[in-house]
Design an enzyme around this catalytic site. Structure first.
Site, PDB file in Angstrom:
ATOM      1  CG  ASP A 137      -2.093 -10.155   5.105  1.00  0.00           C
ATOM      2  OD1 ASP A 137      -1.963  -9.552   4.024  1.00  0.00           O
ATOM      3  OD2 ASP A 137      -2.055  -9.587   6.208  1.00  0.00           O
ATOM      4  NE  ARG A 185       2.835  -6.133   9.058  1.00  0.00           N
ATOM      5  CZ  ARG A 185       3.273  -4.877   9.120  1.00  0.00           C
ATOM      6  NH1 ARG A 185       4.565  -4.646   9.276  1.00  0.00           N
ATOM      7  NH2 ARG A 185       2.450  -3.875   9.025  1.00  0.00           N
ATOM      8  CE1 TYR A 290      -6.278   1.409   4.580  1.00  0.00           C
ATOM      9  CE2 TYR A 290      -7.974   3.113   4.618  1.00  0.00           C
ATOM     10  CZ  TYR A 290      -6.915   2.462   5.227  1.00  0.00           C
ATOM     11  OH  TYR A 290      -6.503   2.861   6.465  1.00  0.00           O
TER      12      TYR A 290
END
Length: 403
Positions: A137, A185, A290
């Site tokens: 991220d 996210r 994944y």
């Protein structure tokens, strides 16, 4: 006797085991460390006393860690809360003479490392605690970037390039929109990185949707239609964490993970359904899931090298007496790209999130600009291919015999 424990936590990357390699090799070569153990499944391996002695592994398999994706030792999403948990951890540390603890993870994992460091200070236990950064991220504060990001950026840039060529070939009388769903996210670094594939104006992606910018359906539909009108097709990269103006996730699944985070997924199908129903346009989407974070066959050489370095430097700093820090990356120059490491207090990292800054985002909020390209492009440079056997990558197979 002074022993060390290394463990992995949180979502994996294609280069997390390169950091493990850095830690393990440095610890095996350190006279001050008698044994380097790996806790199986993160901090759970400490609680369960599932510790594997890396000194008893085949050296060839340890070398293969540099090329092996995902977590070779198992990960976890356990958040430490109770006093009794820390009492148990330090009882086990004492039993195995643990004087060094290296925790390899992201925001929540740095919180765990920080709490262990603070508890050690509280009870006067002599241990050096170091955080080793890891997250695709790229959202850890105070470090220029995070190991794992360069490789997922490379993987997804190639994916959007090839997916765009596919939709372009079918657009005359079939699919006109392709959506690539990416991780991310709260921060849009991963989705933003797909812009690195765009060499010409007609290349995809044409639209990038980031969590930092509220999702506006009307503006989105308008840009999709204008793009199709101009090129005949539209390629989109969408972060799983995009939100409406009221803060609700566009694709929330309705339940939480073990860290208490809302589980996300399905932004690709959600957007595809919106485009089909509102615009009547045939749309395909892809969910790398994944694959994007474990695609080691196409990792960035810069990323692998830095992943190894932060692991090795964590040991070096600990042997120098440092504790309560995460190893960060400091960029020295872009061309040629050069970096070094630095120490970042765990207090400054734990549970904090670094967002894509506004100066990296275009005015309409649906793409990134040259400043972002300048930042991200050096991080995907070079290839660090794994060895192949019969056409398939050769990855580590460790014995992990418990002590």
């Amino acid at each position: 006797m002074k022993n060390a424990i290394y463990a992995q936590s949180g979502g994996v990357t294609s280069v997390i085991n390169a950091s493990a390699y850095g830690v393990i090799k440095a610890a095996l070569n350190a006279e001050e460390i008698d044994n380097i153990y790996v806790a199986i499944n993160g901090i759970n391996g400490v609680f369960n006393e599932e510790l594997a002695d890396m000194g008893k592994e085949d050296p060839e398999q340890i070398e293969l860690l540099k090329f092996t994706p995902s977590s070779a030792f198992g990960s976890c999403r356990r958040k430490l809360k109770e006093e009794s948990e820390f009492e148990e951890i330090f009882r086990i540390f004492d039993r195995y003479n643990i004087k060094y603890f290296f925790y390899n993870g992201g925001n929540d994992s740095m919180d765990t490392a920080n709490k262990i460091h603070q508890y050690a200070q509280k009870i006067g236990y002599d241990i050096k605690v170091m955080g080793v950064p890891k997250t695709v991220d790229n959202d850890l504060p105070e470090t220029d970037h995070t190991p794992g990001f360069g490789s997922i950026a490379k993987y997804l840039s190639v994916a959007i390039l090839e997916g765009t060529l596919d939709v372009k070939s079918m657009a005359a009388d079939s699919t006109k929109v392709f959506i690539l769903e990416t991780m991310g996210r709260h921060a849009g670094w991963v989705a933003a990185s797909t812009a690195l594939a765009k060499r010409h104006e007609s290349d995809g992606p044409h639209i990038i949707l980031l969590p930092e910018v509220p999702f506006n359906k009307e503006k989105f539909f308008e840009k999709v239609e204008k793009t199709i009108e101009k090129y005949g097709y539209c390629s989109i990269a969408a972060s799983e964490g995009i939100k409406y103006a009221d803060g609700t996730f566009v694709a929330a699944r309705g339940y939480k993970d073990n860290f208490g985070n809302v589980q996300l997924g399905g932004i690709g199908s959600t957007l595809a359904n919106l485009i089909r129903s509102e615009l009547g346009i045939k749309t395909h989407y892809a969910v790398p899931d994944y694959l994007q974070r474990s695609g080691r066959h196409i990792s960035s050489q810069v990323d692998v090298n830095e992943a190894i370095e932060v692991g090795a430097m964590a040991v070096k700093y600990a042997l120098e007496g440092k504790s309560g820090y995460m190893v960060g990356i400091e960029r020295l120059m872009n061309s040629p790209y050069m970096s070094t490491t630095k120490l970042i207090p765990l207090d400054n990292v734990a549970n904090e999130t670094k967002l894509v800054p506004p100066e990296f985002i275009t005015e309409d909020g649906m793409f990134v600009n040259e400043k972002f390209i300048e930042y991200a492009l050096p991080l995907i440079e070079g290839e660090y291919y794994p060895p192949y056997l019969n056409g398939i990558p050769l990855y580590a197979r460790l014995k992990l015999n418990r002590i």
